[in-house]
Design a protein around this motif. Structure first.
Motif, short mmCIF file in Angstrom:
data_model
loop_
_atom_site.label_atom_id
_atom_site.label_comp_id
_atom_site.label_asym_id
_atom_site.label_seq_id
_atom_site.Cartn_x
_atom_site.Cartn_y
_atom_site.Cartn_z
N LYS A 18 0.87 -1.18 0.00
CA LYS A 18 0.00 0.00 0.00
C LYS A 18 0.91 1.23 0.00
CE LYS A 18 -3.84 0.07 2.32
NZ LYS A 18 -4.85 0.16 3.43
N ARG A 19 0.75 2.05 -1.02
CA ARG A 19 1.68 3.13 -1.26
C ARG A 19 1.56 4.26 -0.24
NH1 ARG A 19 4.30 3.33 -5.98
NH2 ARG A 19 4.38 5.61 -5.90
N LYS A 24 -0.38 8.38 -5.72
CA LYS A 24 -1.33 7.27 -5.52
C LYS A 24 -1.27 6.73 -4.09
CE LYS A 24 -2.24 7.58 -9.93
NZ LYS A 24 -3.48 8.22 -10.41
N THR A 25 -1.23 7.65 -3.15
CA THR A 25 -1.13 7.27 -1.74
C THR A 25 -2.33 6.41 -1.31
OG1 THR A 25 0.00 9.37 -1.33
CG2 THR A 25 -0.83 8.18 0.60
N GLY A 26 -2.03 5.35 -0.55
CA GLY A 26 -3.07 4.50 -0.01
C GLY A 26 -3.60 3.46 -0.98
N GLN A 27 -3.05 3.39 -2.20
CA GLN A 27 -3.49 2.40 -3.17
C GLN A 27 -2.46 1.27 -3.27
OE1 GLN A 27 -5.59 3.75 -6.74
NE2 GLN A 27 -5.15 5.87 -6.15
N TRP A 28 -2.97 0.09 -3.61
CA TRP A 28 -2.12 -1.09 -3.68
C TRP A 28 -1.42 -1.18 -5.03
CZ3 TRP A 28 -1.06 -3.96 0.51
CH2 TRP A 28 -1.94 -3.87 1.61
N ALA A 92 6.02 -3.88 5.91
CA ALA A 92 6.07 -2.63 5.14
C ALA A 92 7.31 -1.84 5.53
CB ALA A 92 4.81 -1.80 5.39
N ALA A 96 6.18 2.56 2.08
CA ALA A 96 4.97 1.73 2.01
C ALA A 96 4.24 1.76 3.35
CB ALA A 96 5.35 0.30 1.67
N GLN A 97 2.91 1.82 3.29
CA GLN A 97 2.10 1.81 4.51
C GLN A 97 1.83 0.39 5.00
OE1 GLN A 97 -1.52 4.00 3.88
NE2 GLN A 97 -0.49 5.75 2.96
N GLU A 98 1.78 -0.56 4.05
CA GLU A 98 1.44 -1.94 4.38
C GLU A 98 1.95 -2.85 3.27
OE1 GLU A 98 -2.59 -4.60 5.40
OE2 GLU A 98 -2.73 -2.43 5.12
N MET A 110 -5.10 -1.89 -9.51
CA MET A 110 -3.92 -1.07 -9.24
C MET A 110 -3.96 0.20 -10.08
SD MET A 110 -0.96 -4.01 -8.82
CE MET A 110 -1.47 -4.98 -10.26
#
Length: 281
Positions: A18-19, A24-28, A92, A96-98, A110
């Motif tokens: 998870k960016r 594209k923050t918060g997207q996989w 992460a 990366a957040q996750e 994506m």
């Protein structure tokens, strides 16, 4: 700037992150990042995996090179590798957040076109491997991976001309296999458990002023599996690959093999002679 991305296979699924950051923050998406000036593409791929997922990976094969003139945020190219973990712990890191494993059918949409394209290519290749396994009770053909190097070396010694390879020559073989850029290697692997590599073929690309040619100098089948169609399947895989590369001729050095080897190539359509060839286009 050129970038690198990874399709990392783990526990039957694919690793996405998870960016974080500003794009594209918060997207996989697949782990990816820019290639630094002092590193190779392969080194960048291994580094990006470690930084974003906490995993040390082994690169299995090249999945493709894609351009993204539309951004983000600027245009460039990205090189994708298929990889698998060989160490570390999934977590992460970097921006990366996750980081987590998704089942192949549960991968979220994506945001990057290139990531969606490489996912589609990975799914197609997975389907082809599954068909290969199901269509043959004994073995299937796949592209060689780095882990195949030791068994390929042992199979190589079955060729008459290679019986007495020195330690230096063996090391040179391993180095060429690891650094291969103009050589495509396919292996035959049994479908049972464990999966045993029972043969291989190496197709070299030669560029000439009038086009490109293919050269098969190395092919071997384990003694216990000769006469089972392994050699024919390997040769067919090499010929299909040669067609995909738009090669016009396929050459083979039959002088390195025995009489049975020469008879095999003649039966496959190659002209008789120490250096035989087959026109394929």
């Amino acid at each position: 700037m050129p970038s690198v991305g990874l399709v990392i296979e783990m526990d039957g699924g694919l690793i996405l992150v998870k960016r974080g950051g500003s794009v594209k923050t918060g997207q996989w998406a697949f782990p990816s990042g820019y290639i630094e000036e002092d590193e190779s593409v392969e080194e960048a791929a291994v580094r990006e995996s470690r930084e974003e997922t906490g995993l040390d990976v082994e690169l299995i094969d090249l999945l493709g090179v894609y351009s993204f003139p539309e951004g983000p945020p600027s245009s460039g190219i990205i090189v994708f590798y298929r990889a698998r973990p060989v160490g570390g712990t999934l977590c992460a890191g970097d921006d990366a957040q996750e980081a987590r494993v998704f089942a192949p059918d549960d991968v979220p949409d994506m945001p990057f076109r290139t990531h969606r394209q490489v996912l589609q290519r990975w799914r197609i290749l997975l389907h082809q491997r599954q068909i290969a396994r199901e269509s043959n009770e004994l073995f299937y053909i796949r592209q060689a991976e780095p882990a195949d190097a030791p068994v390929i070396l042992e199979l190589l010694k079955l060729v008459d001309a290679n019986h007495d390879l020195s330690e230096e020559e063996c090391q040179a073989v391993m180095l060429r296999f690891a650094e291969r850029q103009t050589i495509s290697v396919f292996v035959a692997e049994t479908t049972g458990t464990p999966h045993d590599t029972i043969g291989f073929v190496a197709l070299s690309l030669m560029q000439t002023l009038t086009g490109a040619r293919g050269w098969i100098d190395d092919m071997a089948v384990a003694v216990g599996y000769r006469g089972e169609g392994v050699g024919a399947a390997l040769l067919e895989a090499a010929m299909r690959h040669a067609n995909r590369l738009n090669l016009t001729h396929l050459y083979v050095n039959t002088g390195r093999g025995n009489e049975a080897t020469r008879a095999f190539y003649q039966a496959a359509g190659f002209l008789d002679g120490a250096i035989s060839y087959l026109r394929i286009r």
